[in-house]
Structure formats: C-alpha cells, structure tokens
Enzyme design. Structure first.
Site, PDB file in Angstrom:
ATOM      1  N   THR A 159     -11.402   5.431  11.083  1.00 42.02           N
ATOM      2  CA  THR A 159     -11.493   4.978  12.564  1.00 42.02           C
ATOM      3  C   THR A 159     -10.856   5.920  13.553  1.00 42.02           C
ATOM      4  O   THR A 159     -10.766   5.455  14.883  1.00 42.02           O
ATOM      5  CB  THR A 159     -10.439   3.603  12.438  1.00 42.02           C
ATOM      6  OG1 THR A 159      -9.386   3.664  11.882  1.00 42.02           O
ATOM      7  CG2 THR A 159     -11.348   2.361  12.107  1.00 42.02           C
ATOM      8  N   GLN A 206      -2.107   2.359  17.243  1.00 43.89           N
ATOM      9  CA  GLN A 206      -3.320   1.923  16.908  1.00 43.89           C
ATOM     10  C   GLN A 206      -4.012   1.699  18.220  1.00 43.89           C
ATOM     11  O   GLN A 206      -3.694   1.108  18.863  1.00 43.89           O
ATOM     12  CB  GLN A 206      -3.143   0.607  15.785  1.00 43.89           C
ATOM     13  CG  GLN A 206      -2.536   0.538  14.635  1.00 43.89           C
ATOM     14  CD  GLN A 206      -3.577   1.343  13.676  1.00 43.89           C
ATOM     15  OE1 GLN A 206      -4.682   1.812  13.984  1.00 43.89           O
ATOM     16  NE2 GLN A 206      -2.988   1.199  12.432  1.00 43.89           N
ATOM     17  N   LYS A 265       1.010  -1.051  -0.106  1.00 49.11           N
ATOM     18  CA  LYS A 265       0.035   0.011  -0.036  1.00 49.11           C
ATOM     19  C   LYS A 265       0.956   1.138  -0.126  1.00 49.11           C
ATOM     20  O   LYS A 265       1.713   1.531   0.736  1.00 49.11           O
ATOM     21  CB  LYS A 265      -0.984  -0.047   1.289  1.00 49.11           C
ATOM     22  CG  LYS A 265      -1.853   1.140   1.322  1.00 49.11           C
ATOM     23  CD  LYS A 265      -2.677   1.022   2.353  1.00 49.11           C
ATOM     24  CE  LYS A 265      -2.474   1.688   3.796  1.00 49.11           C
ATOM     25  NZ  LYS A 265      -2.111   3.148   3.521  1.00 49.11           N
ATOM     26  N   LYS A 270      -7.630   8.402  -0.797  1.00 47.43           N
ATOM     27  CA  LYS A 270      -8.842   8.792  -0.367  1.00 47.43           C
ATOM     28  C   LYS A 270      -9.593   9.896  -1.201  1.00 47.43           C
ATOM     29  O   LYS A 270      -9.700  10.968  -0.401  1.00 47.43           O
ATOM     30  CB  LYS A 270      -8.766   9.159   1.216  1.00 47.43           C
ATOM     31  CG  LYS A 270      -8.184   7.903   2.071  1.00 47.43           C
ATOM     32  CD  LYS A 270      -8.295   8.250   3.339  1.00 47.43           C
ATOM     33  CE  LYS A 270      -7.815   6.995   4.186  1.00 47.43           C
ATOM     34  NZ  LYS A 270      -6.573   6.447   4.216  1.00 47.43           N
ATOM     35  N   ASP A 329     -14.173  14.505  -3.519  1.00 48.12           N
ATOM     36  CA  ASP A 329     -14.498  15.786  -4.222  1.00 48.12           C
ATOM     37  C   ASP A 329     -15.779  15.615  -5.195  1.00 48.12           C
ATOM     38  O   ASP A 329     -16.458  14.628  -5.047  1.00 48.12           O
ATOM     39  CB  ASP A 329     -13.554  16.014  -5.415  1.00 48.12           C
ATOM     40  CG  ASP A 329     -13.182  17.765  -5.377  1.00 48.12           C
ATOM     41  OD1 ASP A 329     -14.205  18.104  -5.681  1.00 48.12           O
ATOM     42  OD2 ASP A 329     -12.027  17.997  -5.418  1.00 48.12           O
ATOM     43  N   ARG A 336       3.747  -1.277  10.205  1.00 49.33           N
ATOM     44  CA  ARG A 336       5.215  -1.272  11.043  1.00 49.33           C
ATOM     45  C   ARG A 336       5.336  -2.826  11.489  1.00 49.33           C
ATOM     46  O   ARG A 336       6.784  -3.052  11.771  1.00 49.33           O
ATOM     47  CB  ARG A 336       5.053  -0.421  12.111  1.00 49.33           C
ATOM     48  CG  ARG A 336       5.223   1.192  11.805  1.00 49.33           C
ATOM     49  CD  ARG A 336       4.542   2.091  12.697  1.00 49.33           C
ATOM     50  NE  ARG A 336       2.996   1.894  12.803  1.00 49.33           N
ATOM     51  CZ  ARG A 336       2.098   2.828  13.549  1.00 49.33           C
ATOM     52  NH1 ARG A 336       2.843   3.673  14.455  1.00 49.33           N
ATOM     53  NH2 ARG A 336       0.934   2.560  13.507  1.00 49.33           N
ATOM     54  N   ASP A 390      -3.608   4.469  -1.792  1.00 42.74           N
ATOM     55  CA  ASP A 390      -4.470   4.897  -0.680  1.00 42.74           C
ATOM     56  C   ASP A 390      -4.465   6.375  -0.570  1.00 42.74           C
ATOM     57  O   ASP A 390      -3.794   7.088   0.070  1.00 42.74           O
ATOM     58  CB  ASP A 390      -4.007   4.199   0.545  1.00 42.74           C
ATOM     59  CG  ASP A 390      -4.853   4.763   1.880  1.00 42.74           C
ATOM     60  OD1 ASP A 390      -5.972   5.116   1.703  1.00 42.74           O
ATOM     61  OD2 ASP A 390      -4.317   4.379   2.952  1.00 42.74           O
TER      62      ASP A 390
HETATM   63  O1  C5P Z   1       1.885   0.402  10.769  1.00 40.03           O
HETATM   64  P1  C5P Z   1       0.223   0.068  10.787  1.00 40.03           P
HETATM   65  O2  C5P Z   1       0.102  -1.526  10.621  1.00 40.03           O
HETATM   66  O3  C5P Z   1      -0.350   0.669  11.921  1.00 40.03           O
HETATM   67  O4  C5P Z   1      -0.400   0.776   9.547  1.00 40.03           O
HETATM   68  C1  C5P Z   1      -1.511   0.614   9.181  1.00 40.03           C
HETATM   69  C2  C5P Z   1      -1.790   1.406   7.855  1.00 40.03           C
HETATM   70  O5  C5P Z   1      -3.157   1.543   7.498  1.00 40.03           O
HETATM   71  C3  C5P Z   1      -1.260   2.791   7.847  1.00 40.03           C
HETATM   72  O6  C5P Z   1      -0.883   3.325   6.282  1.00 40.03           O
HETATM   73  C4  C5P Z   1      -2.492   3.575   8.059  1.00 40.03           C
HETATM   74  O7  C5P Z   1      -2.389   5.132   7.690  1.00 40.03           O
HETATM   75  C5  C5P Z   1      -3.585   2.820   7.496  1.00 40.03           C
HETATM   76  N1  C5P Z   1      -4.709   3.108   8.065  1.00 40.03           N
HETATM   77  C6  C5P Z   1      -5.127   2.870   9.335  1.00 40.03           C
HETATM   78  N2  C5P Z   1      -6.574   3.062   9.960  1.00 40.03           N
HETATM   79  C7  C5P Z   1      -7.441   3.498   9.018  1.00 40.03           C
HETATM   80  C8  C5P Z   1      -7.119   3.819   7.971  1.00 40.03           C
HETATM   81  C9  C5P Z   1      -5.816   3.225   7.235  1.00 40.03           C
HETATM   82  O8  C5P Z   1      -3.913   2.549  10.306  1.00 40.03           O
HETATM   83  N3  C5P Z   1      -8.700   3.365   9.677  1.00 40.03           N
END
Ligand code: C5P
Length: 245
Positions: free
Chosen positions: A121, A198, A35, A64, A67, A219, A62
């Site tokens: 989220t 998260q 992604k 998003k 418009d 990560r 990604d």
């Molecule tokens: O590093 P990690 O696993 O937390 O990355 C999650 C990815 O998913 C990041 O690119 C983040 O921007 C994306 N994302 C998220 N939560 C959302 C939408 C997208 O963590 N609701």
C-alpha cells in the site's frame, strides 16, 4: 476459525522482547491474535518468537517471503516448526513460488494459513509504472486496485488462503475471489483515533463491512495508555458493526 470471534490482530512492532511478551499476555482474551514482523524476528529470532508465543495467542508471522520456489518452500518448512497461525509471501514471486509455499504449508504439523501480499500500500500508480507495471484502469478501479485484484486471483489459483490488502481493495478482491478467501487488512484506525503515518485508513466497522476477516492494528493499541481498554473499545466498534449487519 482463526481468531475465536475477535478479528483484531495486534501488530507488536518493537525490538523489545519483554514489552512484546508482556503485552501479548495482557492482550490475551482481548484480541484475536498478534502480528510479529521483520524488525522483531530479525532481532530476536526463534527465542523472541517463543517468548511472545507463550501468551497462547495465534501469531501472524509477517516476513513477506519472496525468492525462488525451492527457497521459499524451505523457508516455510523452517518457520512452520514455530507453529504460527499465518505466514505471508509476496504474490509477485509468481504462481510456481506460491504453489511451492502452499505445498510446504500443507505438510505442516499444525494448521497454517499462507497469505500473499499483492501490491504494497506504500506504492501508488507512478511507483507501479516505475517498476514496469502497465497502467490499468478498468471498471472504476485504479491501477493499483486492478493489479492488487489480479495478484489476488493468482494467489487463489495457487491455492493459498488469502491476501493482505488495503481496506480500499477488499471489495474488488471479494468480488473476484469470493467470500471464503481470507482478507487481512492493515491501516485501520478507530473512529476517534489518530492516523499516524497511515495514509489510506479505514475504521474497523467500515473494513468489516467491506468484508475484511482480520484487522491488523498496531499503534492505536500498543501506544494507548491502557492497551487492553483500547483493544476492548475497538472490539466493541467491531461487534456493533456485526450486530448491525
Ligand atoms: O501501527 P499501525 O496500526 O499503523 O500498524 C500496522 C501494521 O500493519 C504495521 O505492522 C505495518 O507494518 C503493517 N502494514 C501496514 N500496511 C501494509 C502492510 C502492513 O501498515 N500495507
């Protein structure tokens, strides 16, 4: 099939093109796709994208989009020349905007899935009230779940392919939209992992059990000492789950 049996899409959240391109090459055969988000794409555009695409993995772009319908359709026509596997828009852009996105994507030269972000989220019930969303708590669902499911239904009405959603919303979205509606789920942490920033995390096994199609994982793979080994360990957790069900 979008991802040849491996549901993991690794989030390459960086502005370092060399690092992203070399990690994408290393991860080939160990993840289903990668992604690329705003940070990378706004910094390096088509050239940076193509460097990552050389690895040959499916790419979820990604960005998003949000418009008026004509502008989003034009954005999709511009981006499809890069041949991503998935692009996303905000469901809050409305039915006509999502239908315009769908029409533009169906004219693309290579197969392109368009999915919608329902409720970010990062927003909780009080944030939704602040931006004017009615407080809805029905059938055991929280207000955010209710609005996410409602927007998923609108996404399906527009004939888009699916949604990005929290692992906690997969069940109600599946019940509303059926099994063929794509669910792409971030916030995944392996059972042994650090959750970082998260808040509402789920293990790969739990999310797959709820019906997730694609797991967006950043990560836990990108910051591991050995990203390939980390991806393989997470995939083993996924396959153990699939074998058990
Ligand atoms: O590093 P990690 O696993 O937390 O990355 C999650 C990815 O998913 C990041 O690119 C983040 O921007 C994306 N994302 C998220 N939560 C959302 C939408 C997208 O963590 N609701």
């Amino acid at each position: 099939m979008l991802h040849s049996g491996n549901p993991i899409f690794c989030a390459l959240d960086t502005v370092d093109v060399e690092w992203a391109a070399s990690l994408a090459h290393e991860l080939r055969g160990h993840v289903g796709g990668v992604k690329i988000g705003m940070e990378f794409f706004y910094s390096h555009g088509y050239e940076g994208y193509r460097r990552v695409a050389e690895a040959g993995l499916p790419i979820f772009l990604d960005l998003k989009l949000h418009d008026i319908p004509n502008t989003v359709a034009g954005g999709i026509r511009a981006l499809e020349t890069l041949e991503p596997a998935i692009i996303n828009v905000h469901a809050g852009g409305g039915l006509a905007m999502m239908q315009a996105a769908c029409t533009a994507a169906r004219e693309a030269k290579s197969p392109l899935k368009v999915i919608a972000v329902t409720i970010l989220t990062s927003l909780d019930t009080s944030d939704l009230q602040n931006i004017g969303f009615e407080d809805k708590q029905e059938g055991g669902n929280s207000s955010t779940q209710w609005h996410a499911t409602n927007l998923a239904a609108l996404t399906q009405t527009a004939s888009l392919d699916g949604v990005v959603c929290s692992s906690h919303d997969i069940g109600s979205i599946r019940a509303q939209c059926g099994k063929d509606f794509l669910t792409v789920v971030p916030g995944i942490r392996p059972s042994s992992g650090n959750v970082q920033d998260q808040k509402r995390v789920a293990t790969p096994a739990w999310a797959l059990n709820e019906g997730a199609d694609i797991l967006v994982i950043g990560r836990p793979i990108t910051q591991a000492d050995d990203p390939v080994a980390a991806a393989d360990t997470i995939f083993a957790e996924c396959t153990a789950n699939l074998a058990a069900n």
